[in-house]
Design an enzyme around this catalytic site. Structure first.
Site, short mmCIF file in Angstrom:
data_model
loop_
_atom_site.label_atom_id
_atom_site.label_comp_id
_atom_site.label_asym_id
_atom_site.label_seq_id
_atom_site.Cartn_x
_atom_site.Cartn_y
_atom_site.Cartn_z
N HIS A 151 0.79 -1.27 -0.19
CA HIS A 151 -0.11 -0.07 0.14
C HIS A 151 0.93 1.26 -0.03
CE1 HIS A 151 -3.48 2.39 1.32
NE2 HIS A 151 -2.36 3.15 1.80
N GLU A 152 1.87 1.39 0.91
CA GLU A 152 2.79 2.49 1.14
C GLU A 152 3.51 2.78 -0.10
OE1 GLU A 152 1.77 4.43 3.07
OE2 GLU A 152 0.70 3.37 4.57
N HIS B 122 1.73 4.21 -3.18
CA HIS B 122 1.52 5.71 -3.28
C HIS B 122 2.54 6.22 -3.74
CE1 HIS B 122 -1.81 6.71 -0.55
NE2 HIS B 122 -1.43 5.82 0.30
N GLU C 213 -6.05 6.65 -2.33
CA GLU C 213 -5.95 5.71 -1.37
C GLU C 213 -6.35 4.36 -1.96
OE1 GLU C 213 -5.23 5.00 1.94
OE2 GLU C 213 -4.07 6.90 1.62
N HIS D 165 -9.65 8.35 3.04
CA HIS D 165 -9.54 6.92 3.41
C HIS D 165 -10.88 5.97 3.56
CE1 HIS D 165 -6.00 8.98 5.29
NE2 HIS D 165 -5.24 7.56 5.01
#
Length: 533
Positions: free
Chosen positions: A345-346, A349, A369, A433
Protein backbone atom coordinates in the site's frame (compact mmCIF):
# COMPACT_ATOMS: atom_id res chain seq x y z
CA UNK A 1 14.30 14.01 5.34
CA UNK A 2 16.13 15.30 2.31
CA UNK A 3 14.96 18.62 0.85
CA UNK A 4 12.81 18.39 -2.25
CA UNK A 5 14.37 19.24 -5.57
CA UNK A 6 12.76 21.90 -7.72
CA UNK A 7 11.42 19.20 -10.04
CA UNK A 8 9.83 17.38 -7.10
CA UNK A 9 8.26 20.58 -5.89
CA UNK A 10 6.62 21.11 -9.29
CA UNK A 11 5.03 17.72 -8.67
CA UNK A 12 3.69 18.85 -5.30
CA UNK A 13 0.08 17.72 -5.53
CA UNK A 14 0.77 14.26 -4.12
CA UNK A 15 3.68 14.18 -1.73
CA UNK A 16 3.13 11.50 0.88
CA UNK A 17 0.41 9.18 2.28
CA UNK A 18 -0.69 7.30 5.40
CA UNK A 19 -2.54 4.01 5.78
CA UNK A 20 -5.39 5.27 7.96
CA UNK A 21 -7.02 8.62 8.67
CA UNK A 22 -4.98 10.95 10.84
CA UNK A 23 -5.93 10.55 14.49
CA UNK A 24 -7.25 6.98 14.15
CA UNK A 25 -5.59 4.80 16.77
CA UNK A 26 -7.24 2.01 17.00
CA UNK A 27 -12.88 -15.43 -9.05
CA UNK A 28 -10.48 -14.99 -9.00
CA UNK A 29 -6.86 -14.59 -9.03
CA UNK A 30 -5.78 -17.21 -11.48
CA UNK A 31 -7.53 -16.09 -14.67
CA UNK A 32 -5.23 -14.83 -17.41
CA UNK A 33 -6.13 -11.59 -19.20
CA UNK A 34 -8.10 -12.87 -22.15
CA UNK A 35 -5.51 -15.55 -22.75
CA UNK A 36 -3.42 -12.90 -24.47
CA UNK A 37 -1.24 -11.42 -21.74
CA UNK A 38 1.98 -11.65 -23.71
CA UNK A 39 0.48 -10.74 -27.09
CA UNK A 40 -1.77 -7.82 -26.13
CA UNK A 41 0.00 -4.80 -27.56
CA UNK A 42 -1.83 -2.34 -25.30
CA UNK A 43 -0.16 -3.76 -22.18
CA UNK A 44 2.89 -1.90 -20.85
CA UNK A 45 6.20 -2.94 -22.35
CA UNK A 46 8.79 -4.59 -20.12
CA UNK A 47 11.40 -1.85 -19.70
CA UNK A 48 14.70 -1.82 -17.89
CA UNK A 49 15.58 1.27 -15.88
CA UNK A 50 17.99 2.43 -18.58
CA UNK A 51 15.36 1.97 -21.32
CA UNK A 52 12.89 4.02 -19.28
CA UNK A 53 15.52 6.71 -18.76
CA UNK A 54 16.18 6.88 -22.49
CA UNK A 55 12.45 7.24 -23.22
CA UNK A 56 12.21 10.14 -20.79
CA UNK A 57 15.37 11.71 -22.22
CA UNK A 58 14.03 11.49 -25.78
CA UNK A 59 10.73 13.09 -24.77
CA UNK A 60 12.46 15.80 -22.73
CA UNK A 61 14.11 17.58 -25.66
CA UNK A 62 13.08 21.17 -26.29
CA UNK A 63 12.00 20.26 -29.83
CA UNK A 64 9.68 17.49 -28.65
CA UNK A 65 8.19 19.54 -25.82
CA UNK A 66 7.69 22.61 -28.00
CA UNK A 67 5.98 20.54 -30.69
CA UNK A 68 3.57 19.07 -28.14
CA UNK A 69 2.93 22.49 -26.61
CA UNK A 70 2.04 23.95 -30.02
CA UNK A 71 -0.20 21.02 -30.84
CA UNK A 72 -2.04 21.55 -27.55
CA UNK A 73 -2.46 25.26 -28.25
CA UNK A 74 -0.51 26.38 -25.19
CA UNK A 75 0.51 30.01 -24.88
CA UNK A 76 4.02 31.42 -25.25
CA UNK A 77 4.47 31.63 -21.46
CA UNK A 78 3.60 27.98 -20.92
CA UNK A 79 6.32 25.33 -20.81
CA UNK A 80 6.07 21.55 -20.52
CA UNK A 81 8.29 19.45 -18.27
CA UNK A 82 8.44 15.66 -18.75
CA UNK A 83 7.56 13.72 -15.61
CA UNK A 84 7.21 10.17 -16.94
CA UNK A 85 6.79 8.15 -20.11
CA UNK A 86 4.85 4.91 -20.45
CA UNK A 87 5.47 2.70 -23.47
CA UNK A 88 3.16 -0.10 -24.59
CA UNK A 89 4.13 -3.34 -26.31
CA UNK A 90 2.70 -2.03 -29.58
CA UNK A 91 5.08 0.95 -29.48
CA UNK A 92 2.52 3.56 -28.40
CA UNK A 93 3.76 6.04 -25.80
CA UNK A 94 2.10 8.22 -23.19
CA UNK A 95 4.16 11.27 -22.19
CA UNK A 96 3.15 12.75 -18.83
CA UNK A 97 3.90 16.44 -18.45
CA UNK A 98 3.92 18.98 -15.62
CA UNK A 99 3.46 22.60 -16.70
CA UNK A 100 4.88 26.00 -15.79
CA UNK A 101 3.52 29.44 -16.66
CA UNK A 102 5.95 32.35 -16.86
CA UNK A 103 8.35 30.18 -14.87
CA UNK A 104 5.85 29.37 -12.08
CA UNK A 105 4.64 25.83 -11.35
CA UNK A 106 1.05 25.23 -12.47
CA UNK A 107 -0.58 23.08 -9.80
CA UNK A 108 -3.36 21.06 -11.44
CA UNK A 109 -2.02 21.76 -14.92
CA UNK A 110 -0.60 18.32 -15.64
CA UNK A 111 -1.48 16.42 -18.80
CA UNK A 112 -0.67 13.28 -20.80
CA UNK A 113 0.06 13.30 -24.54
CA UNK A 114 -0.70 10.02 -26.30
CA UNK A 115 1.27 8.96 -29.40
CA UNK A 116 1.21 5.92 -31.66
CA UNK A 117 4.23 3.81 -32.54
CA UNK A 118 5.25 6.20 -35.32
CA UNK A 119 5.20 9.17 -32.94
CA UNK A 120 1.95 10.72 -34.22
CA UNK A 121 -0.15 12.36 -31.52
CA UNK A 122 -3.45 10.54 -31.04
CA UNK A 123 -4.87 12.64 -28.22
CA UNK A 124 -4.26 14.17 -24.82
CA UNK A 125 -5.68 13.86 -21.32
CA UNK A 126 -5.65 17.07 -19.27
CA UNK A 127 -6.20 17.80 -15.61
CA UNK A 128 -7.81 21.08 -16.70
CA UNK A 129 -9.02 22.52 -19.99
CA UNK A 130 -9.05 26.05 -18.63
CA UNK A 131 -6.93 28.69 -20.38
CA UNK A 132 -4.17 30.17 -18.24
CA UNK A 133 -3.84 33.95 -18.33
CA UNK A 134 -2.69 35.46 -15.04
CA UNK A 135 -0.60 38.47 -14.06
CA UNK A 136 2.43 36.96 -12.34
CA UNK A 137 3.91 40.25 -11.12
CA UNK A 138 1.15 40.87 -8.58
CA UNK A 139 1.92 42.39 -5.19
CA UNK A 140 3.33 40.24 -2.37
CA UNK A 141 0.89 41.83 0.09
CA UNK A 142 -0.82 38.53 0.85
CA UNK A 143 2.29 36.37 1.03
CA UNK A 144 1.76 33.86 3.88
CA UNK A 145 4.01 34.10 6.92
CA UNK A 146 3.21 30.66 8.37
CA UNK A 147 6.26 28.67 9.40
CA UNK A 148 7.15 26.29 6.63
CA UNK A 149 8.01 22.61 6.76
CA UNK A 150 11.67 21.67 6.99
CA UNK A 151 13.27 21.34 3.55
CA UNK A 152 10.36 23.05 1.80
CA UNK A 153 10.78 25.87 -0.70
CA UNK A 154 7.38 27.24 0.32
CA UNK A 155 5.89 29.74 0.58
CA UNK A 156 6.28 29.93 -3.15
CA UNK A 157 4.30 31.66 -5.85
CA UNK A 158 2.35 29.28 -8.11
CA UNK A 159 -0.51 29.22 -10.57
CA UNK A 160 -3.43 27.31 -9.08
CA UNK A 161 -5.38 25.51 -11.81
CA UNK A 162 -6.65 22.58 -9.79
CA UNK A 163 -10.25 23.77 -9.71
CA UNK A 164 -12.05 26.54 -11.55
CA UNK A 165 -10.39 29.51 -13.23
CA UNK A 166 -6.55 29.50 -12.91
CA UNK A 167 -5.30 32.19 -10.53
CA UNK A 168 -2.01 33.40 -9.12
CA UNK A 169 -1.55 31.88 -5.68
CA UNK A 170 0.83 31.07 -2.85
CA UNK A 171 1.61 27.55 -1.71
CA UNK A 172 2.65 27.12 1.91
CA UNK A 173 3.72 23.81 3.46
CA UNK A 174 3.16 23.73 7.21
CA UNK A 175 5.47 21.43 9.17
CA UNK A 176 5.56 19.94 12.67
CA UNK A 177 3.62 16.88 13.79
CA UNK A 178 -0.02 15.86 13.41
CA UNK A 179 -2.15 14.80 16.41
CA UNK A 180 -1.54 11.17 15.48
CA UNK A 181 2.23 11.67 15.82
CA UNK A 182 2.87 11.52 12.08
CA UNK A 183 4.92 14.26 10.41
CA UNK A 184 2.84 17.17 9.18
CA UNK A 185 3.10 18.39 5.60
CA UNK A 186 -0.06 20.42 5.08
CA UNK A 187 -0.08 22.16 1.69
CA UNK A 188 -2.20 25.33 1.80
CA UNK A 189 -3.02 27.23 -1.41
CA UNK A 190 -4.10 30.88 -1.00
CA UNK A 191 -5.14 33.49 -3.55
CA UNK A 192 -2.26 35.92 -4.12
CA UNK A 193 -4.62 38.87 -4.60
CA UNK A 194 -7.04 38.34 -1.72
CA UNK A 195 -5.29 35.97 0.70
CA UNK A 196 -8.35 33.67 0.63
CA UNK A 197 -7.66 29.96 1.10
CA UNK A 198 -8.41 28.10 -2.12
CA UNK A 199 -7.41 24.53 -1.29
CA UNK A 200 -5.42 22.39 1.11
CA UNK A 201 -4.22 18.82 1.26
CA UNK A 202 -2.12 16.76 3.63
CA UNK A 203 1.21 15.68 2.20
CA UNK A 204 1.80 12.78 4.61
CA UNK A 205 -0.38 9.95 3.41
CA UNK A 206 -0.95 8.02 6.69
CA UNK A 207 -0.15 3.99 3.57
CA UNK A 208 16.59 -15.51 4.92
CA UNK A 209 14.55 -13.73 7.77
CA UNK A 210 12.02 -14.66 10.36
CA UNK A 211 9.11 -12.29 9.88
CA UNK A 212 6.14 -11.68 12.15
CA UNK A 213 3.48 -11.92 9.45
CA UNK A 214 4.87 -13.98 6.56
CA UNK A 215 6.86 -16.68 8.36
CA UNK A 216 10.36 -17.59 7.23
CA UNK A 217 11.16 -15.65 4.06
CA UNK A 218 14.07 -14.87 1.79
CA UNK A 219 15.08 -11.23 1.69
CA UNK A 220 17.65 -9.41 -0.40
CA UNK A 221 20.71 -8.44 1.63
CA UNK A 222 24.34 -7.64 0.86
CA UNK A 223 27.76 -8.03 2.47
CA UNK A 224 29.88 -10.98 3.54
CA UNK A 225 30.61 -13.08 6.63
CA UNK A 226 30.29 -11.02 9.76
CA UNK A 227 29.18 -7.88 7.92
CA UNK A 228 25.75 -8.18 6.35
CA UNK A 229 23.32 -5.31 5.84
CA UNK A 230 19.67 -5.00 4.86
CA UNK A 231 20.40 -3.56 1.42
CA UNK A 232 18.85 -5.30 -1.58
CA UNK A 233 21.16 -4.61 -4.52
CA UNK A 234 19.07 -6.79 -6.84
CA UNK A 235 16.13 -4.44 -6.33
CA UNK A 236 17.64 -1.03 -6.83
CA UNK A 237 19.29 -0.87 -3.42
CA UNK A 238 16.13 -1.07 -1.29
CA UNK A 239 17.24 -0.39 2.30
CA UNK A 240 15.60 -0.93 5.68
CA UNK A 241 16.54 1.10 8.75
CA UNK A 242 15.65 1.28 12.45
CA UNK A 243 14.38 4.66 13.71
CA UNK A 244 14.44 3.32 17.28
CA UNK A 245 11.52 5.51 18.38
CA UNK A 246 12.62 8.65 16.59
CA UNK A 247 10.13 10.70 14.54
CA UNK A 248 12.61 11.88 11.93
CA UNK A 249 15.98 11.19 10.39
CA UNK A 250 17.19 8.31 8.26
CA UNK A 251 17.43 5.67 10.97
CA UNK A 252 20.23 3.13 11.41
CA UNK A 253 20.69 0.54 8.66
CA UNK A 254 20.01 -2.99 9.93
CA UNK A 255 23.17 -5.11 10.06
CA UNK A 256 23.81 -8.72 11.08
CA UNK A 257 26.70 -11.14 11.53
CA UNK A 258 25.26 -14.32 9.99
CA UNK A 259 22.61 -13.06 7.52
CA UNK A 260 19.78 -14.61 9.55
CA UNK A 261 17.48 -11.81 10.63
CA UNK A 262 14.86 -11.56 13.37
CA UNK A 263 13.16 -14.32 15.34
CA UNK A 264 9.54 -13.76 14.32
CA UNK A 265 8.65 -11.82 17.47
CA UNK A 266 8.52 -8.13 18.38
CA UNK A 267 11.24 -8.71 20.98
CA UNK A 268 13.81 -8.84 18.20
CA UNK A 269 13.96 -5.39 16.56
CA UNK A 270 15.05 -6.93 13.26
CA UNK A 271 11.75 -8.84 12.91
CA UNK A 272 9.85 -5.69 11.87
CA UNK A 273 12.76 -4.94 9.53
CA UNK A 274 12.36 -8.36 7.89
CA UNK A 275 8.63 -7.81 7.26
CA UNK A 276 9.18 -4.33 5.82
CA UNK A 277 12.13 -5.43 3.68
CA UNK A 278 10.25 -8.48 2.43
CA UNK A 279 7.21 -6.34 1.57
CA UNK A 280 9.37 -3.86 -0.34
CA UNK A 281 10.98 -6.70 -2.30
CA UNK A 282 7.68 -8.37 -3.15
CA UNK A 283 6.18 -5.06 -4.26
CA UNK A 284 9.22 -4.35 -6.44
CA UNK A 285 8.86 -7.80 -8.03
CA UNK A 286 5.15 -7.29 -8.63
CA UNK A 287 5.51 -4.03 -10.53
CA UNK A 288 8.42 -5.37 -12.58
CA UNK A 289 6.96 -8.77 -13.43
CA UNK A 290 3.32 -7.75 -13.92
CA UNK A 291 3.57 -4.19 -15.26
CA UNK A 292 7.12 -4.00 -16.63
CA UNK A 293 8.01 -1.18 -14.21
CA UNK A 294 11.46 -1.45 -12.63
CA UNK A 295 11.15 0.40 -9.35
CA UNK A 296 8.56 2.81 -8.02
CA UNK A 297 9.50 5.56 -10.47
CA UNK A 298 10.50 3.16 -13.25
CA UNK A 299 14.09 4.34 -12.92
CA UNK A 300 15.47 1.26 -11.18
CA UNK A 301 16.15 3.13 -7.94
CA UNK A 302 15.21 1.51 -4.65
CA UNK A 303 13.39 3.03 -1.69
CA UNK A 304 13.99 3.14 2.05
CA UNK A 305 11.83 1.39 4.64
CA UNK A 306 12.03 2.90 8.14
CA UNK A 307 10.64 0.85 11.04
CA UNK A 308 10.04 1.52 14.76
CA UNK A 309 8.77 5.07 14.22
CA UNK A 310 7.81 6.91 17.42
CA UNK A 311 6.13 5.19 20.35
CA UNK A 312 2.91 3.18 20.01
CA UNK A 313 2.33 4.84 16.63
CA UNK A 314 -0.64 3.08 15.00
CA UNK A 315 0.02 3.97 11.39
CA UNK A 316 2.37 3.78 8.42
CA UNK A 317 3.05 6.35 5.73
CA UNK A 318 4.82 7.07 2.46
CA UNK A 319 6.86 10.28 2.05
CA UNK A 320 8.07 11.49 -1.35
CA UNK A 321 10.68 13.80 0.16
CA UNK A 322 12.73 10.86 1.45
CA UNK A 323 11.33 8.33 -1.06
CA UNK A 324 10.57 6.12 1.91
CA UNK A 325 7.98 4.06 3.76
CA UNK A 326 7.74 4.52 7.53
CA UNK A 327 6.09 2.10 9.97
CA UNK A 328 4.90 2.49 13.55
CA UNK A 329 4.85 -0.40 16.02
CA UNK A 330 1.14 -0.27 16.77
CA UNK A 331 -0.69 0.00 20.09
CA UNK A 332 1.70 -0.77 22.93
CA UNK A 333 4.48 -1.32 20.38
CA UNK A 334 3.23 -4.89 19.94
CA UNK A 335 1.93 -4.99 16.34
CA UNK A 336 4.25 -3.23 13.86
CA UNK A 337 2.35 -2.14 10.76
CA UNK A 338 4.73 -4.03 8.49
CA UNK A 339 2.49 -6.69 6.92
CA UNK A 340 2.84 -7.38 3.20
CA UNK A 341 -0.30 -5.53 2.12
CA UNK A 342 0.61 -2.47 4.21
CA UNK A 343 4.08 -2.35 2.63
CA UNK A 344 2.56 -2.69 -0.84
CA UNK A 345 0.00 0.00 0.00
CA UNK A 346 2.68 2.51 1.02
CA UNK A 347 4.99 1.81 -1.93
CA UNK A 348 2.06 2.12 -4.32
CA UNK A 349 1.54 5.68 -3.10
CA UNK A 350 4.96 6.29 -4.62
CA UNK A 351 3.84 4.81 -7.95
CA UNK A 352 0.77 7.07 -7.93
CA UNK A 353 2.92 10.10 -7.09
CA UNK A 354 5.29 9.45 -9.99
CA UNK A 355 2.43 8.86 -12.45
CA UNK A 356 -1.08 10.36 -12.12
CA UNK A 357 -0.12 12.34 -8.99
CA UNK A 358 -3.73 12.29 -7.77
CA UNK A 359 -4.48 15.21 -5.42
CA UNK A 360 -4.66 13.90 -1.86
CA UNK A 361 -8.04 15.54 -1.21
CA UNK A 362 -11.61 15.19 -2.43
CA UNK A 363 -12.56 12.44 -4.86
CA UNK A 364 -9.06 12.26 -6.37
CA UNK A 365 -7.73 11.64 -2.85
CA UNK A 366 -10.13 8.72 -2.46
CA UNK A 367 -8.85 7.33 -5.76
CA UNK A 368 -5.27 7.81 -4.51
CA UNK A 369 -5.97 5.76 -1.37
CA UNK A 370 -7.94 3.14 -3.28
CA UNK A 371 -5.11 2.70 -5.77
CA UNK A 372 -2.83 1.71 -2.88
CA UNK A 373 -5.41 -0.74 -1.51
CA UNK A 374 -5.98 -2.19 -4.98
CA UNK A 375 -2.31 -2.85 -5.60
CA UNK A 376 -1.87 -4.10 -2.03
CA UNK A 377 -4.35 -6.86 -2.87
CA UNK A 378 -2.65 -7.44 -6.22
CA UNK A 379 0.76 -7.81 -4.58
CA UNK A 380 -0.67 -10.33 -2.10
CA UNK A 381 -2.08 -12.45 -4.95
CA UNK A 382 1.20 -12.20 -6.84
CA UNK A 383 3.30 -13.20 -3.80
CA UNK A 384 0.83 -16.01 -2.97
CA UNK A 385 2.34 -16.61 0.48
CA UNK A 386 0.92 -19.55 2.44
CA UNK A 387 1.52 -17.54 5.63
CA UNK A 388 -0.39 -14.51 4.31
CA UNK A 389 -3.06 -16.02 2.05
CA UNK A 390 -4.15 -13.57 -0.67
CA UNK A 391 -7.45 -11.83 0.02
CA UNK A 392 -9.49 -8.70 -0.62
CA UNK A 393 -9.06 -7.38 2.92
CA UNK A 394 -6.68 -4.59 3.96
CA UNK A 395 -4.51 -4.87 7.07
CA UNK A 396 -6.02 -8.14 8.25
CA UNK A 397 -2.73 -9.19 9.85
CA UNK A 398 -1.92 -6.10 11.92
CA UNK A 399 -5.03 -6.12 14.16
CA UNK A 400 -5.24 -2.33 14.13
CA UNK A 401 -8.72 -2.43 15.72
CA UNK A 402 -7.65 -4.75 18.53
CA UNK A 403 -10.38 -7.29 17.83
CA UNK A 404 -8.85 -9.28 14.97
CA UNK A 405 -10.85 -7.47 12.28
CA UNK A 406 -9.30 -6.05 9.10
CA UNK A 407 -8.73 -2.35 8.62
CA UNK A 408 -10.78 -2.28 5.39
CA UNK A 409 -13.05 -4.59 3.36
CA UNK A 410 -13.13 -4.38 -0.43
CA UNK A 411 -16.29 -6.46 -0.93
CA UNK A 412 -18.43 -4.20 1.28
CA UNK A 413 -16.34 -1.23 2.48
CA UNK A 414 -18.99 0.03 4.92
CA UNK A 415 -18.33 -2.99 7.13
CA UNK A 416 -15.52 -0.95 8.72
CA UNK A 417 -18.12 1.53 9.99
CA UNK A 418 -16.86 4.49 7.95
CA UNK A 419 -16.10 3.71 4.31
CA UNK A 420 -18.47 4.37 1.42
CA UNK A 421 -19.92 1.48 -0.59
CA UNK A 422 -21.31 3.78 -3.30
CA UNK A 423 -20.70 7.19 -4.81
CA UNK A 424 -22.94 10.13 -3.95
CA UNK A 425 -22.61 13.88 -4.31
CA UNK A 426 -20.97 14.18 -0.88
CA UNK A 427 -18.16 11.73 -1.66
CA UNK A 428 -15.65 14.52 -2.17
CA UNK A 429 -16.26 15.81 1.36
CA UNK A 430 -15.47 12.49 3.05
CA UNK A 431 -12.02 11.62 4.41
CA UNK A 432 -10.00 10.06 1.58
CA UNK A 433 -9.47 6.85 3.57
CA UNK A 434 -13.24 6.33 3.52
CA UNK A 435 -14.22 7.70 0.10
CA UNK A 436 -11.68 5.19 -1.23
CA UNK A 437 -14.28 2.52 -0.51
CA UNK A 438 -16.08 3.39 -3.75
CA UNK A 439 -13.12 2.38 -5.94
CA UNK A 440 -12.19 -0.55 -3.68
CA UNK A 441 -15.74 -1.86 -4.07
CA UNK A 442 -15.58 -1.31 -7.86
CA UNK A 443 -12.34 -3.30 -8.04
CA UNK A 444 -13.80 -6.18 -6.04
CA UNK A 445 -16.90 -6.33 -8.23
CA UNK A 446 -14.75 -6.21 -11.35
CA UNK A 447 -12.39 -8.93 -10.10
CA UNK A 448 -14.70 -11.29 -8.23
CA UNK A 449 -18.31 -10.24 -8.84
CA UNK A 450 -21.32 -9.53 -6.64
CA UNK A 451 -23.18 -11.61 -4.08
CA UNK A 452 -21.78 -14.43 -2.00
CA UNK A 453 -18.33 -15.57 -3.09
CA UNK A 454 -15.44 -17.50 -1.56
CA UNK A 455 -11.82 -16.91 -2.57
CA UNK A 456 -8.93 -18.75 -0.90
CA UNK A 457 -11.18 -19.73 2.01
CA UNK A 458 -12.38 -16.18 2.71
CA UNK A 459 -16.12 -15.59 2.35
CA UNK A 460 -17.43 -12.38 0.82
CA UNK A 461 -20.88 -10.96 0.11
CA UNK A 462 -20.71 -7.94 -2.15
CA UNK A 463 -23.84 -5.86 -2.92
CA UNK A 464 -24.51 -3.46 -5.79
CA UNK A 465 -26.37 -0.15 -5.64
CA UNK A 466 -28.72 -1.09 -8.48
CA UNK A 467 -29.25 -4.68 -7.35
CA UNK A 468 -27.47 -6.07 -10.41
CA UNK A 469 -25.72 -9.43 -10.34
CA UNK A 470 -22.18 -9.19 -11.65
CA UNK A 471 -19.61 -11.77 -12.68
CA UNK A 472 -15.96 -10.91 -12.12
CA UNK A 473 -13.26 -11.00 -14.79
CA UNK A 474 -10.43 -11.96 -12.41
CA UNK A 475 -7.85 -9.85 -10.62
CA UNK A 476 -5.22 -10.30 -13.33
CA UNK A 477 -7.36 -8.50 -15.87
CA UNK A 478 -8.64 -5.97 -13.35
CA UNK A 479 -5.13 -5.00 -12.18
CA UNK A 480 -3.97 -4.44 -15.76
CA UNK A 481 -6.95 -2.20 -16.47
CA UNK A 482 -6.39 -0.13 -13.30
CA UNK A 483 -2.63 0.25 -13.85
CA UNK A 484 -3.12 1.32 -17.46
CA UNK A 485 -5.79 3.84 -16.43
CA UNK A 486 -3.59 5.21 -13.63
CA UNK A 487 -0.44 5.60 -15.70
CA UNK A 488 -1.91 6.65 -19.05
CA UNK A 489 -5.27 8.32 -18.49
CA UNK A 490 -5.63 9.73 -14.97
CA UNK A 491 -4.33 13.16 -13.93
CA UNK A 492 -4.01 15.02 -10.64
CA UNK A 493 -7.66 16.11 -10.66
CA UNK A 494 -9.35 12.90 -11.83
CA UNK A 495 -12.62 12.27 -9.96
CA UNK A 496 -14.83 9.18 -9.89
CA UNK A 497 -16.55 10.04 -13.15
CA UNK A 498 -13.10 10.51 -14.69
CA UNK A 499 -11.93 7.18 -13.25
CA UNK A 500 -14.87 5.44 -14.92
CA UNK A 501 -13.91 7.03 -18.26
CA UNK A 502 -10.22 6.19 -17.76
CA UNK A 503 -10.82 2.51 -16.98
CA UNK A 504 -13.29 2.11 -19.86
CA UNK A 505 -10.69 3.60 -22.21
CA UNK A 506 -8.01 1.27 -20.83
CA UNK A 507 -10.22 -1.81 -21.05
CA UNK A 508 -11.14 -0.82 -24.61
CA UNK A 509 -7.48 -0.53 -25.60
CA UNK A 510 -6.69 -3.88 -24.00
CA UNK A 511 -9.67 -5.99 -25.01
CA UNK A 512 -11.76 -4.13 -27.60
CA UNK A 513 -14.79 -1.81 -27.42
CA UNK A 514 -17.34 -4.61 -27.51
CA UNK A 515 -15.47 -6.96 -25.20
CA UNK A 516 -16.86 -8.62 -22.10
CA UNK A 517 -14.17 -6.82 -20.12
CA UNK A 518 -15.41 -3.34 -21.14
CA UNK A 519 -18.97 -4.35 -20.32
CA UNK A 520 -17.78 -5.62 -16.93
CA UNK A 521 -15.98 -2.33 -16.18
CA UNK A 522 -19.11 -0.32 -17.00
CA UNK A 523 -21.32 -2.64 -14.94
CA UNK A 524 -18.98 -2.57 -11.93
CA UNK A 525 -18.93 1.25 -11.89
CA UNK A 526 -22.71 1.34 -12.22
CA UNK A 527 -22.82 -1.13 -9.34
CA UNK A 528 -21.14 1.48 -7.10
CA UNK A 529 -23.35 4.28 -8.46
CA UNK A 530 -20.76 5.88 -10.75
CA UNK A 531 -22.81 6.07 -13.93
CA UNK A 532 -22.16 7.22 -17.47
CA UNK A 533 -21.93 5.98 -21.03
Amino acid sequence: MRPLTSKQRISALAATAALVAAGVTAGTAGAAPGGETSANGALPAQLTASQHTELVKAADTEAAKSADARALGLGAKEKLHVKDVIKNKNGATHVRYERTYDGLPVLGGDLVVHKNASGKRTGATKATNAKIAVQTSASDAHKPTTAKAKGSEAPRKVVWAGHGKPVLAWETVVGGLQKSGAPNELHVITDAKTGKKLFEFQGIKEGTGNSQYSGKVEIGTSGSDGKFEMTDKKRGGNKTTDLNGAQGGDGKLFTDDDDTWGDGSVKDRATAGVDAHYGAGQTWDYYKEVHGREGIAGDGKGAVSRVHYGKSYVNAFWDDSCFCMTYGDGEGDKKPLTSLDVAAHEMSHGVTSTTANLEYAGESGGLNEATSDIFAAAVEFHANSPEDVPDYLVGEKIDINGDGSPLRYMDKPSKDGNSLDYWDTNAGDVDVHYSSGIANHFFFLLSVGSGKQEVNGVKYDSPTKDGSKLKGIGIKKAEQIWFKALTEQMTSTTDYKGAREATIKSATDLYGADSAEVKAVKAAWTGVNVTGS
